[in-house]
Design an enzyme around this catalytic site. Structure first.
Site, PDB file in Angstrom:
ATOM      1  N   LYS A 239      70.589  28.280  -3.147  1.00  0.00           N
ATOM      2  CA  LYS A 239      70.768  27.084  -2.302  1.00  0.00           C
ATOM      3  C   LYS A 239      71.998  27.331  -1.438  1.00  0.00           C
ATOM      4  CE  LYS A 239      71.437  22.135  -2.576  1.00  0.00           C
ATOM      5  NZ  LYS A 239      72.436  22.146  -1.520  1.00  0.00           N
ATOM      6  N   ARG A 244      70.453  22.878   7.482  1.00  0.00           N
ATOM      7  CA  ARG A 244      69.017  23.113   7.485  1.00  0.00           C
ATOM      8  C   ARG A 244      68.509  23.131   8.913  1.00  0.00           C
ATOM      9  NH1 ARG A 244      65.198  20.334   3.364  1.00  0.00           N
ATOM     10  NH2 ARG A 244      63.107  20.980   4.009  1.00  0.00           N
ATOM     11  N   PHE A 329      63.068  29.928   4.187  1.00  0.00           N
ATOM     12  CA  PHE A 329      62.389  29.612   2.930  1.00  0.00           C
ATOM     13  C   PHE A 329      61.014  28.972   3.078  1.00  0.00           C
ATOM     14  CE2 PHE A 329      65.727  26.284   3.476  1.00  0.00           C
ATOM     15  CZ  PHE A 329      64.914  25.184   3.701  1.00  0.00           C
ATOM     16  N   ARG A 404      60.980  13.080  -0.750  1.00  0.00           N
ATOM     17  CA  ARG A 404      61.910  13.687  -1.704  1.00  0.00           C
ATOM     18  C   ARG A 404      61.098  13.898  -2.964  1.00  0.00           C
ATOM     19  NH1 ARG A 404      67.084  14.434  -1.840  1.00  0.00           N
ATOM     20  NH2 ARG A 404      67.605  12.988  -0.174  1.00  0.00           N
TER      21      ARG A 404
HETATM   22  P1  ATP Z   1      69.161  16.242   0.627  1.00  0.00           P
HETATM   23  O1  ATP Z   1      69.146  17.212   1.776  1.00  0.00           O
HETATM   24  O2  ATP Z   1      68.293  16.649  -0.523  1.00  0.00           O
HETATM   25  O3  ATP Z   1      69.063  14.815   1.025  1.00  0.00           O
HETATM   26  P2  ATP Z   1      71.948  16.600   0.533  1.00  0.00           P
HETATM   27  O4  ATP Z   1      72.061  16.346   1.975  1.00  0.00           O
HETATM   28  O5  ATP Z   1      73.001  16.075  -0.377  1.00  0.00           O
HETATM   29  O6  ATP Z   1      70.558  16.225  -0.044  1.00  0.00           O
HETATM   30  P3  ATP Z   1      71.926  18.961  -0.858  1.00  0.00           P
HETATM   31  O7  ATP Z   1      72.036  18.243  -2.136  1.00  0.00           O
HETATM   32  O8  ATP Z   1      73.047  19.849  -0.540  1.00  0.00           O
HETATM   33  O9  ATP Z   1      71.783  18.108   0.395  1.00  0.00           O
HETATM   34  O10 ATP Z   1      70.535  19.788  -0.962  1.00  0.00           O
HETATM   35  C1  ATP Z   1      69.452  19.890  -0.134  1.00  0.00           C
HETATM   36  C2  ATP Z   1      69.663  20.807   1.056  1.00  0.00           C
HETATM   37  O11 ATP Z   1      69.902  22.150   0.647  1.00  0.00           O
HETATM   38  C3  ATP Z   1      68.449  20.982   1.948  1.00  0.00           C
HETATM   39  O12 ATP Z   1      68.239  19.913   2.800  1.00  0.00           O
HETATM   40  C4  ATP Z   1      68.779  22.258   2.699  1.00  0.00           C
HETATM   41  O13 ATP Z   1      69.571  21.973   3.826  1.00  0.00           O
HETATM   42  C5  ATP Z   1      69.659  23.030   1.740  1.00  0.00           C
HETATM   43  N1  ATP Z   1      69.076  24.302   1.250  1.00  0.00           N
HETATM   44  C6  ATP Z   1      69.787  25.436   1.053  1.00  0.00           C
HETATM   45  N2  ATP Z   1      69.020  26.415   0.577  1.00  0.00           N
HETATM   46  C7  ATP Z   1      67.773  25.926   0.452  1.00  0.00           C
HETATM   47  C8  ATP Z   1      66.542  26.466  -0.015  1.00  0.00           C
HETATM   48  N3  ATP Z   1      66.446  27.719  -0.473  1.00  0.00           N
HETATM   49  N4  ATP Z   1      65.452  25.649   0.013  1.00  0.00           N
HETATM   50  C9  ATP Z   1      65.528  24.379   0.458  1.00  0.00           C
HETATM   51  N5  ATP Z   1      66.678  23.812   0.899  1.00  0.00           N
HETATM   52  C10 ATP Z   1      67.796  24.566   0.898  1.00  0.00           C
END
Ligand code: ATP
Length: 570
Positions: A239, A244, A329, A404
């Site tokens: 991650k 993104r 990804f 989600r």
């Molecule tokens: P979310 O985007 O789930 O609302 P958030 O903004 O707090 O939560 P994170 O908890 O950091 O974000 O986790 C999700 C984000 O991680 C994704 O939206 C994407 O930008 C990022 N990400 C990084 N690596 C990956 C991966 N391999 N697959 C999917 N997402 C990834």
């Protein structure tokens, strides 16, 4: 009528009637206008006329002075009501008024939004004044509110979807219609498909290049074991800590969309270039995480570095200083074929086949496993390399646009820790640099001292905190210690390009100590098959010539520091 109600159900009733009575060729425009817009949000086009400009047009259309128009605005407190009132008085005396059609309003507003450059202000004012002259007082009210961005009926996307379902299909079709919306983020486009072909048009509906797909998001659990229980064998991906990006390509045309579906192509000219060179198909939608990288060492930098891109000017320089790499990804569409309903395992194969992998444009690191221990080790290597953790994904999962989902589960650490003290490390090897550092060292392999076994296990690769001067001098400073092979007292799982006799001690600090499968410092002491490493290490610029290599920080001290760090968190 719609403006008179704030109740969602009543609002929906009005919208259903409106949509039913709207000709199919303008339904998209009507949908946008009900939300005070001309295009879907991702197009980034706002009418955005300054209030003063709109008042000039009103003065022109009503034959009054600016002073009189302003007075009316002050009395009413709303530009729409002011226009309605002034034009009501005038219209009573007007001889002729032609009927105003939706498309007349739309195209006039579109002309206002699209006029730029010299003389554009006068042109906008004249266009609006012409429109107001043809409009009835009530129409003028809404036109004025729309051009100044004050048309706030508060109609949510979901209300429009409800109304579209009732106008063109049935309540049962609501989910399919929402799915269509999630695939293009374009309510006008969905409305057009529905009005043309009814529910059949929606069944065939698919993602389209140029219209961002609402992104699939992940749920979160605290432990790898819990996730494996839920998903079984999963695709475990690093991650990355970046931004993104959803990439849309058609021929040479590339658009990049953010998590909020804004078009951010302008912020990432380097990513757009990577896409043009390395995405080998004509038409595609793919997704990945964009990460800033230190060009000299190739190491990933924290997310904050990308924030230098959030501005109008100086983006080229920011891109040079901290170029972006794309870690891909997912693939949502290729050559017109919508892949969102295919299982992830297949989408990844398609993704791999459509790109030419390079250092800066590649698939995310991943592992397919249901072995908790193996996943934990993979998690640690992700953290050590600057990632936030892992995302575990069901192999068979479809791309659930806009959801989600429990088909994707993220594993992050539940704490944030800080390395407060610097440590003293011994240089035992070097890795050659790239980019600006080619010909010089990109990073040093550094070790601490294991007092009991009298060896030097590595703890990190140190590539930050050096000045240009340091970099120039390092090969000379280190040349007396150069060896043909690894020194017998050095323990390292990494291969260095050049090895040194442990001799020189330097001070460094990092963000935190993390468990690592790669560095043998304190191996198996905290956790089986893991040592301790430093995350985001940097040179503090202090050479410790007063210290012999055996005076460097010891493994025992590192273990204590690691434990203290955990306590602080707890
Ligand atoms: P979310 O985007 O789930 O609302 P958030 O903004 O707090 O939560 P994170 O908890 O950091 O974000 O986790 C999700 C984000 O991680 C994704 O939206 C994407 O930008 C990022 N990400 C990084 N690596 C990956 C991966 N391999 N697959 C999917 N997402 C990834």
């Amino acid at each position: 009528m719609i403006s008179a109600t704030t109740k969602r159900l009543e609002m929906t009733d009005h919208l259903v009637n409106l949509f039913k009575s709207t000709p199919g060729d303008v339904i998209d425009k009507v949908v946008y206008l009900t939300q005070g817009k001309l295009y879907p949000d991702f197009a980034g086009i706002e009418i955005g006329m300054a209030e003063k400009m709109a008042l000039r047009a009103l003065a022109m259309a009503s034959g009054l002075s600016m002073h009189e128009v302003k007075q009316e605005l002050n009395r009413k407190g709303d530009i729409g009501l002011a226009a309605e009132n002034l034009l009501k008085t005038k219209k009573q005396t007007a001889l002729h008024k032609r009927e105003l059609l939706v498309q007349d309003v739309y195209y006039a507003l579109d002309r206002i939004a699209g006029t730029t450059g010299a003389g554009s202000v006068d042109m906008k004012v004249r266009t609006l004044s012409g429109l107001l002259s043809d409009a009835g007082p009530v129409e003028a009210k809404y036109i004025m509110r729309t051009v100044t961005g004050k048309m706030r009926l508060g109609i949510a996307d979901m209300t429009i979807l409800d109304a579209l379902a009732r106008a063109f299909a049935s309540k049962d079709a609501r989910r399919a219609i929402e799915r269509a919306y999630n695939l293009t983020s374009d309510l006008g486009d969905v409305a057009r498909a529905l009005s043309r072909e009814g529910i059949e048009g929606i069944k065939e509906y698919h993602s389209k290049v140029g219209r961002p797909v609402r992104m699939m998001l992940a749920q979160r659990l605290e432990r790898a074991g819990e996730i494996v229980e839920k998903l079984g064998k999963a695709i475990c991906e690093w991650k990355y800590d970046g931004e993104r990006i959803q990439i849309h390509k058609f021929g040479d045309e590339v658009s990049l969309f953010s998590r909020r579906l804004e078009n951010i192509t302008g912020q990432y000219p380097d990513v757009a270039a990577l896409v043009r060179h390395n995405l080998k198909v004509n038409e595609a939608i793919i997704e990945g995480e964009c990460v800033a990288v230190d060009p000299d060492t190739g190491t990933m930098l924290p997310f904050q570095q990308l924030m230098h891109r959030r501005r109008k000017y100086g983006i080229e320089e920011a891109a040079k200083k901290f170029p972006a790499h794309m870690y891909l990804f997912d693939a949502l569409l290729v050559e017109g074929e919508d892949l969102t309903q295919k299982p992830l395992i297949e989408r990844r194969v398609r993704l791999r086949d459509m790109i030419a992998e390079t250092n800066g444009f590649r698939l995310v690191y991943s592992l397919i496993s249901d072995n908790v221990e193996e996943i934990e080790t993979f998690f640690e290597s992700a953290i050590e390399n600057g990632c936030e953790g892992l995302i575990l994904k069901d192999e068979d999962s479809i791309y659930q646009a806009g959801a989600r989902s429990w088909l994707w589960i993220k594993l992050k650490r539940s704490f944030q820790s800080k390395m407060i003290e610097p440590i003293d490390v011994v240089i035992v090897g070097a890795l050659m640099g790239r980019g600006r550092r080619s010909g010089s060292y990109g990073a040093l392999l550094v070790a601490v001292y294991d007092h009991e076994r009298d060896v030097f296990p590595t703890i990190t690769k140190l590539g930050s905190g050096f000045t240009d001067e340091d970099l120039k001098n390092l090969p000379e400073i280190l040349s007396p210690y150069r060896l043909e092979h690894k020194h017998a007292r050095v323990e390292s799982k990494l291969e260095a390009d050049i090895w040194f006799e442990p001799a020189l001690v330097m001070e460094m600090i990092g963000d935190e100590l993390t468990l690592s499968p790669v560095h043998p410092c304190a191996y198996n002491e905290i956790r089986e098959n893991a040592g301790i490493a430093v995350r985001f290490p940097r040179f503090t610029h202090r050479w410790r010539k007063d210290k012999a290599p055996e005076d460097a920080t010891t493994v025992d001290e590192i273990v204590d520091m690691y434990k203290a760090q955990l306590k602080k968190i707890g």
